[in-house]
Design a protein around this motif. Structure first.
Motif, short mmCIF file in Angstrom:
data_model
loop_
_atom_site.label_atom_id
_atom_site.label_comp_id
_atom_site.label_asym_id
_atom_site.label_seq_id
_atom_site.Cartn_x
_atom_site.Cartn_y
_atom_site.Cartn_z
N ARG A 11 0.84 -1.21 0.00
CA ARG A 11 0.00 0.00 0.00
C ARG A 11 0.87 1.26 0.00
NH1 ARG A 11 -4.08 0.71 4.64
NH2 ARG A 11 -3.81 2.96 4.48
N VAL A 12 1.96 1.19 0.74
CA VAL A 12 2.87 2.34 0.75
C VAL A 12 3.36 2.61 -0.67
CG1 VAL A 12 5.06 3.24 1.60
CG2 VAL A 12 3.62 1.87 3.11
N LEU A 13 3.76 1.54 -1.34
CA LEU A 13 4.29 1.73 -2.70
C LEU A 13 3.21 2.27 -3.64
CD1 LEU A 13 6.62 -1.41 -3.02
CD2 LEU A 13 7.30 0.99 -2.80
N ALA A 14 1.98 1.81 -3.42
CA ALA A 14 0.88 2.31 -4.27
C ALA A 14 0.68 3.80 -4.01
CB ALA A 14 -0.41 1.53 -3.96
N GLU A 15 0.77 4.20 -2.74
CA GLU A 15 0.64 5.63 -2.42
C GLU A 15 1.73 6.43 -3.11
OE1 GLU A 15 -0.98 5.08 2.16
OE2 GLU A 15 0.79 6.33 1.82
N LEU A 16 2.95 5.91 -3.06
CA LEU A 16 4.07 6.62 -3.68
C LEU A 16 3.88 6.73 -5.20
CD1 LEU A 16 7.10 5.20 -1.66
CD2 LEU A 16 6.14 7.50 -1.54
N ARG A 17 3.38 5.64 -5.79
CA ARG A 17 3.12 5.69 -7.24
C ARG A 17 2.09 6.76 -7.57
NH1 ARG A 17 4.00 0.10 -6.96
NH2 ARG A 17 1.81 -0.34 -6.54
N GLU A 18 1.08 6.86 -6.71
CA GLU A 18 0.03 7.85 -6.92
C GLU A 18 0.61 9.27 -6.83
OE1 GLU A 18 -3.76 8.22 -4.45
OE2 GLU A 18 -3.63 6.07 -4.93
N LEU A 19 1.47 9.46 -5.84
CA LEU A 19 2.11 10.78 -5.71
C LEU A 19 2.98 11.09 -6.91
CD1 LEU A 19 3.07 10.81 -1.92
CD2 LEU A 19 1.47 12.35 -3.05
N ARG A 20 3.75 10.11 -7.35
CA ARG A 20 4.66 10.33 -8.47
C ARG A 20 3.90 10.66 -9.76
NH1 ARG A 20 7.83 11.30 -10.50
NH2 ARG A 20 9.25 9.80 -11.40
N ALA A 21 2.65 10.18 -9.84
CA ALA A 21 1.87 10.45 -11.04
C ALA A 21 1.54 11.95 -11.16
CB ALA A 21 0.59 9.62 -11.02
N LEU A 22 1.71 12.69 -10.06
CA LEU A 22 1.45 14.14 -10.11
C LEU A 22 2.59 14.89 -10.82
CD1 LEU A 22 0.48 14.65 -6.34
CD2 LEU A 22 -1.10 14.42 -8.27
N ASP A 23 3.74 14.24 -10.93
CA ASP A 23 4.95 14.93 -11.38
C ASP A 23 5.02 15.06 -12.89
OD1 ASP A 23 5.67 14.89 -8.73
OD2 ASP A 23 7.07 13.20 -8.93
#
Ligand SMILES: Cc1ncc(COP(=O)(O)O)c(C=O)c1O
Length: 482
Positions: A11-23
């Motif tokens: 789940r942590v990695l999924a959160e990070l992927r979601e954040l990175r998609a903003l970049d």
């Protein structure tokens, strides 16, 4: 943020992927600033594995972690060899340090120069106006006065005679760029270094941006003037591995022509009850991750790899510059001589900041540069090897974006905003004014998709007000999430 029971790794990695998609996209050759992407398959994975393997190693003490010392010495040796130093050269005694980035390298070059002259009460440095802002930061942090030399608006370079004339008895360092970030032009290094040497002053060549790629471009036949330790009078050079050496972020090299020049860069402290501290760089504890990742990147790409990447970059630069030349109303600020394409508008009805937004809407992320002194606002493209396969798509999109920008017309700031930008002093900015401005510009809910109005406001303001507004706007964004 800190969950009662912690969060499962997936789940942590999924959160990070979601954040990175903003970049903005770090890969794919459509982002012309901030990132340096060689598009070499497997390189990211290799660097990530190397980073992970040394992430917990501490550069604080080289005797405890000889692996890091060995990697640092290898990186410094590679940089020195590339830039005219090492056995069998006139700069055989070159030494260096690994820093966290170009800014730190420049701060340390200024620190070493300042601390070599402890008798001076008011040390000064001479820097061309096109020199990186990090020199101003270094001067500010180190209590050194910055003497800026203007650049010729046609050549975008300082005249060596002006640099020579700016040297005073208190000058501890003269700087020049190879090349400058904004326009990618190479300063007259040999003349500037000669003027510095004649005055007995150190000369730093800021090759942070292009220092790794210029020697390869030269090997490919590009006319690159002498800029490295082969030039008499050059006492230090900075080159960022996280730029054209294509290492992940966090690594630069600061080289000195000999150990005596480096000596005042160190800071040691033994007058406390804890461990005796000796730091070659600004940070004390520092991760081995970026150093190991850079080591792996250099080892893997090799000389032939860098030559091939430089060739791809040169071809991309040629094609992008050709695309700019082909558009009515645009003009190259300078004929490309390194890896930057920079252009301005020749037609007042074509608003560059609107054009930047139109390019963004088409998936091309460029960097607007505000007008400065006699220089007009411009658009900067840092070109890396990953751009090469994309260049054919750029020309038609640039033409379409220019047409759309013309159709939209220039940004017309409301009269009261324009008056604020031109008449307001930084001291007169109140929190209420900032909040009102931010809301009016759409900055209160984050960063707006279209930035032309914000850029137009900043462009209209003098540098001191720009600085203050930027600090206020960014501090609005930097608020804790509870
Ligand atoms: C010529 C030059 N010097 C210094 C720097 C500062 O480097 P960093 O952003 O790694 O601190 C840059 C960054 O673009 C640069 O282009």
């Amino acid at each position: 943020m800190i969950d009662e029971d912690g969060v499962p790794a997936e789940r942590v990695l999924a959160e990070l992927r979601e954040l990175r998609a903003l970049d903005r996209p770090t890969h794919g050759g459509r982002l012309f600033a901030y990132v340096y992407d060689p598009a070499v398959p497997g390189l990211d994975e290799l660097a990530a594995a190397a980073h992970a393997g040394s992430a917990h190693v501490n550069g604080l003490d080289p005797t405890a972690f000889p692996s890091l010392l060995a990697m640092e010495n290898a990186l410094v040796g590679a940089a020195a060899r590339l830039l005219g130093g090492g056995p069998g050269t006139t700069a055989a005694e070159v030494v260096g340090s690994i820093t966290s980035g170009g800014t730190e390298s420049l701060i340390l070059a200024v620190k070493a120069a300042r601390d070599a002259r402890p008798e001076l009460t008011g040390p000064r440095i001479v820097v061309p106006a096109s020199g990186h802002a990090a020199f101003a930061k270094a001067a500010h942090l180190l209590g050194v006065t910055l003497d800026t030399v203007p650049v010729d608006p046609r050549t975008l370079r300082p005249a060596a005679a002006d640099v020579a004339a700016a040297i005073r008895p208190e000058t501890v360092l003269v700087a020049c760029s190879a090349p400058s970030y904004a326009h990618g032009v190479i300063d007259p290094v040999a003349e500037i270094a000669a003027a510095a040497a004649a005055a007995g002053v150190r000369c730093h060549v800021d090759a942070c941006f292009g220092g790794w790629t210029l020697p390869y471009l030269r090997r490919l036949g590009v006319p690159v003037p002498p800029f490295d330790f082969a030039v008499d009078g050059v006492t230090s050079i900075s080159v960022d591995l996280h730029k054209y050496a294509y290492a992940p972020k966090g690594v630069s090299v600061l080289l000195h022509r000999d150990p005596a020049l480096r000596a005042p860069q160190y800071f040691a402290y033994a007058d406390w009850p804890g461990y005796t501290m000796v730091n070659p760089v600004l940070a004390s504890t520092r991760s081995g991750g970026p150093i190991a990742a850079a080591y792996a990147t250099l080892r893997h790409l090799g000389d032939a790899g860098y030559l091939r990447l430089a060739a791809a970059t040169r071809d991309a630069v040629t094609a992008l510059a050709g695309a700019v030349r082909g558009v009515d109303g645009l003009r190259l600020m300078a004929e490309p001589e390194s890896t930057v394409v920079c252009f301005t508008a020749t037609d007042p009805e074509l608003d560059l900041f609107v054009l930047v937004d139109e390019l963004t809407a088409r998936g091309w992320h460029t960097q607007p540069q505000l007008r400065y002194a006699d220089l007009p606002s411009s658009v900067h493209l840092t070109v890396t090897a990953s751009v090469a396969p994309r260049v054919a798509e750029f020309g038609p999109d640039l033409t379409a974006a220019v047409a759309a920008a013309r159709a939209a017309g220039p940004v017309r700031l409301p009269a009261e905003l324009r008056a604020l930008a031109t008449a307001l002093t930084p001291q007169a900015l109140t929190p209420e004014l900032v909040a009102g401005l931010a809301a009016g510009l759409g900055l209160d809910g984050g960063v707006p998709e279209r930035m032309a109005v914000v850029n137009t406001l900043l462009d209209a303001a003098p540098p001191a007000l720009r600085e203050r507004l930027l600090i206020e706007f960014v501090s609005l964004l930097q608020r804790p999430r509870w």
